[in-house]
Design an enzyme around this catalytic site. Structure first.
Site, PDB file in Angstrom:
ATOM      1  N   SER A 246     105.726  34.434  44.256  1.00 19.78           N
ATOM      2  CA  SER A 246     105.144  35.774  44.395  1.00 19.78           C
ATOM      3  C   SER A 246     105.329  36.511  43.085  1.00 19.78           C
ATOM      4  CB  SER A 246     105.859  36.585  45.495  1.00 19.78           C
ATOM      5  OG  SER A 246     105.471  36.185  46.774  1.00 19.78           O
ATOM      6  N   SER A 284     101.617  32.852  47.595  1.00 18.20           N
ATOM      7  CA  SER A 284     102.191  33.766  46.615  1.00 18.20           C
ATOM      8  C   SER A 284     101.773  35.196  46.943  1.00 18.20           C
ATOM      9  CB  SER A 284     101.709  33.384  45.208  1.00 18.20           C
ATOM     10  OG  SER A 284     102.375  34.136  44.227  1.00 18.20           O
ATOM     11  N   ASP A 286     101.086  38.393  45.723  1.00 22.17           N
ATOM     12  CA  ASP A 286     100.842  39.029  44.431  1.00 22.17           C
ATOM     13  C   ASP A 286     100.318  40.439  44.675  1.00 22.17           C
ATOM     14  OD1 ASP A 286     101.507  36.498  43.677  1.00 22.17           O
ATOM     15  OD2 ASP A 286      99.608  36.021  42.717  1.00 22.17           O
TER      16      ASP A 286
END
Lengths: 361, 361, 361, 361
Positions: A246, A284, A286
């Site tokens: 992340s 992830s 983000d």
């Protein structure tokens, strides 16, 4: 706890074309302060709830005043939503940020959220008592479970308060510090990184600062200033395959951007991440959060939309360099179960940068 | 603690045209369970941190299995983002829900979030330890500070666990119960309401259930089945002007909708709220979360998009009736500082409904 | 061509609580002009490409100046995206409108788009020649194929120019006129409707105007001021079941709203449509476009976000009344293949409104 | 008209890590066909409406059947909304594409839109006649006004029909062809480029193909496989500063992705553009459209979300290589007013690639 190593620019790298601010940090935006609280305790086998502990909390404070009374213009942008960041819907709807931004490990979000409420109540004892409304804590997170006893949720309210009390301007500690203590990036030790850019005077001379909590990326995809460093390094000193990871990107500026304009700028942090090799992997989380410290008259925008291109480039470059700084500064860390995340082998990286024509340019 | 009064349909109201399920509740969607924990303590002057307490927590559990292992298809929709709901970005990105949905008061979100993590860890001790990822708690909230010592954050982890343990199918307690204990709507006592609709067999015969935490609306805007009840009632038994409030809508269905289709359905809860008089006021956090209990093969959709119109109508009607049920069932509650929220004066409302041709239809 | 019938307010209806502007029309926002070009030719069997023709074009011009040079702040919002409106992505990104808004039938969008380009080139011969950029025509549409030879695309560039040339302020022709000529709503004849609201002086006294192209809704769902008129009327004078339809909502205001604020206002048109019975059916292209005529200093916002509640209510009420005006004013129209859309039976409707306590209020 | 030069891979470049399909083109997705119609007429001074003409139209046809009857799953994503693409709202709402995608110059969108309607009517004469609905043409555009008489709108319906008739699979002409005829990128001649990637069998072996209409980027920002080619080339052979430009990305796959999954993939084209140096400039209309040729059972998804990472990487790499192919293949073109866009100086570029370690890898 973990000594930071030199930053990319100190070693001669020159990412992008715009000049950085005096500290090449998010704190170059006047009034912005950063505080870290780092927790490192124990070693050896993971005993959930007991350790070993390799985690922490990082806070970004937009200005020194009473943030609940003097909110700042803010926006949020989800690059890939596999994450647990809080507060973004209200930031988007109202266009304001009214608490410091706190970063921590994934499972600690609830406790840190609650600590932010306590902190805000302390200076604003009328919160939630009509006609005063409630408060919207903004917390970002990444998963540091490779090194840290993440189930233990070791970040307690007093740690958040400590980070807030010691928040300051000027140079920002980077690497394995605060929320970055247990993070990994591109198969190496990741964590906190920051950078800034100053726009040309002809474009208004504003500053754009970025701070990242970098915990993303697969080793073979790492690129530094375009050089495929990840592939060149191969598997040496690689731990087990990194999970999807992340990244949290916090962007600050002192320019009077409207929410619409600020969101346009914030979206370009995606391009900065992409330059380092990100493909925004499926798992992830983000997230990007942006704010403007320019206060006093509510939302208003730059009349010339074309000037935004300078902000776009600044956002791209500062994001790229902040990620690379996290990698350069974070040293090797040994965590739970003896898991090791090696610091980026900077010497070899510099050799590659030299060989590929990126040094002394 | 507060006895519920009769529901709208029991008193002869017929909102909409589709038939409800057996319990006219979200639990008509097979497998869905609801649990409440109600906290009522003390009276008199507000002493922040001590009470009086008029709050609680409500959980909606999509199915009786291990939700983290058998996630359900889910989506989220922000009608007006002035709110602190958590977990929605990941629901949107991944299209799944992996924890029960918990509803509570605004400032209690952090603690309830943390309690959900503990609850999930209890049955999934590998959460956060690679290769198993972390968990995404979904928490919704409204502000009950008019009646409750909201700063006290009186909902503790054990209360969340208790609500989860006693979650069950069948009839759902409504009104001043669980998270609804201290809520207000249209200047009256609000709280929890639920309703359901069964689609025609020709359209597949699916069930759509809705549960709301209703804490929104200005009195003069209240409409029941189109009758401007708020205006007709005037100011009698009105407390001080209601703040902007909020509403959380949870929608469940057993139909195999894709995320795209489910979001289309979920967006129509806006129309259901609008029928009750909502204008989605600026400070109202209006959030909707939807899930499908149809499992086993990942995301897949109904091949005939036109069938969705039945789901749309069901979502509109069930949302409208759920809000009205919250108003009908919630009795008068006296809270902190002697603040009073009167229960909707049902007798007079029924007279209006009669006079305006809505009864015995 | 088709004489308009009286508007709802002329017949005694009072929808909502805020007062309308002098013309109860979008043209109450100073500087806004509306132009219609109505095409009615032939009758009898459909011969695609030849007729019968029951269509037209309607233009909304934000101000009398050179719109390409003096753009207005604007936003767009998609309620349900089954539609072919053009130009919305750029409106959203840049926050500006630089052409008149044109409304027409679905298959005519391309030709009308092209005509708007020609019109803009006429006064701005440098468009598309660097450093001057291109132009972004905004066109909305609904399907009038029940009455009109829609495949024939009978609206030609000269019709668009004519509508633009005759655009004016003051009272706005409604009903079966311009783009509304062939439209249907709730199983009756629909088309163009408009309304406005003036905010209290204490809230700044701004005007909010709405114009709709109404072509949506199923008869049994029609509600007028909460009265279920559709159900009460039953099937009398109903044509074949109406397709899902569409609606375009154009909202104007003279207040200095930021794009974020204006979008918040614009989203509430959904609630106005919901009040008339809309469920935003699956095949209904429901699009909203909003602009502010307040010019001169780029984007800037109202400092007090709470004031927006007045704009929200105004948007809800003006949208509701605009739709009802379209139904009240549009007379019966016979179209291709002898298809008939009956005008709303106003006498009976008024009896219902009386019986249900909505007149003489 | 303009002969294409060799593609990047033919000259030894290896962008990314996944293998391309047999033609390294969007047509590697079985059933996808591409057609171009190129218009080159006149030279010398611009006489608006008369020329010189350097433009055209490119069509992407998802499958050889009746697309209106057998729609394909599709999504759209706006990277930067300064553009006039049409049809995207309906693609997003319904998750389907029902016409070929047409690309052309900005001011020609209306005429091409209208031509697509005619084309669709030709094989589906019931379009728009109830119960059959209307049709949603998807058109993308970039501004070729530096070389082309863009005001002239020289692409006529017959040109669109010709492009559709000659659409075919196999190798795809690239560079200054079709819609790419007059486009520029990074200060050089741009236009059409394409590439593809084949996923590992372990990940299902699907194909991802991309076609771009590349008309974006500032010279000094151009990067090829990470090498800062734009800076290295300096100003030699540079025309006047390129305007902000635009890019349209069309992505196809044969995998059964749900709309949610396909949109996740499509968003990663941003990362591919970023690798070439894009910052998504303010005035650049960057739009992406994706479709899956996997038909027959409506929307359904891959059960394993983690597999999407392969699609993400494929989307990033194919987008990057498609842009670079556009630059490599497009030769120098002289347009209106003698304006020149030089083809990328491939020899020198290859020297840089060699020097910076990117050849013979």
């Amino acid at each position: 706890m973990y000594p930071a190593r030199p930053r990319a620019r100190e070693l001669g790298l020159r990412l992008g074309s715009l000049p950085p601010g005096p500290h090449n940090a998010i704190t170059d935006v006047a009034g912005v302060r950063v505080g870290h609280l780092t927790l490192v305790e124990g070693e050896g086998a993971l005993r959930p709830g007991r350790g070993p502990v390799r985690t922490g909390v990082t806070v970004i404070v937009p200005h020194p005043g009473n943030l609940f009374r003097e909110k700042v213009i803010a926006v949020a942008y989800v690059i890939n939503g596999f994450g647990k960041a809080t507060g973004l819907a209200q930031v988007e709807e109202m266009g304001t940020l009214e608490t410091p931004i706190a970063l921590t490990n994934t499972l600690n979000v609830g406790i840190v959220w609650d600590a932010l409420v306590s902190w805000m109540l302390d200076t604003n004892p009328d919160i939630g008592i009509a006609p005063v409304g409630t408060v919207n804590p903004v917390v970002g997170e990444c998963n540091d479970g490779f090194l840290n006893d993440i189930q233990g949720r070791h970040v307690r309210p007093e740690h958040v308060f400590a980070a807030l009390r010691q928040a300051r301007g000027g140079p920002v500690p980077e690497g394995a510090v605060g929320a970055g203590t247990g993070m990994s990036a591109f198969g190496f030790k990741g964590g906190i990184g920051t950078a800034s850019r100053v726009l040309p005077q002809a474009a208004g001379g504003a500053t754009v600062g970025v701070l990242v909590l970098a915990n993303f990326g697969r080793r073979d995809q790492l690129r530094i200033d375009g050089v495929p460093v990840g592939r060149l390094l191969g598997d040496r000193e690689a731990g087990p395959d990194h999970q999807d990871g992340s990244v949290i990107v916090v962007l600050a500026t002192d320019a009077p951007l409207s929410c619409r304009q600020l969101r346009r700028v914030l979206r370009r942090t995606t391009h900065g991440l992409a330059r380092t090799g990100s493909i925004a992997a499926s798992g992830s989380g983000d997230f990007a959060i942006g704010f403007s410290t320019c206060r006093g008259q509510g939302e208003r925008g730059l009349p010339d939309e074309a000037i935004l291109n300078h902000f776009f480039l600044a956002a791209v470059e500062a994001t790229e360099e902040a990620v690379i700084n996290a990698l350069f500064t974070a040293p090797t860390v040994v965590g739970r179960d003896g898991n090791v995340r090696y610091g980026l082998p900077v010497e070899r990286v510099l050799q590659f940068m030299q060989r590929y024509g990126r040094m002394g340019g």
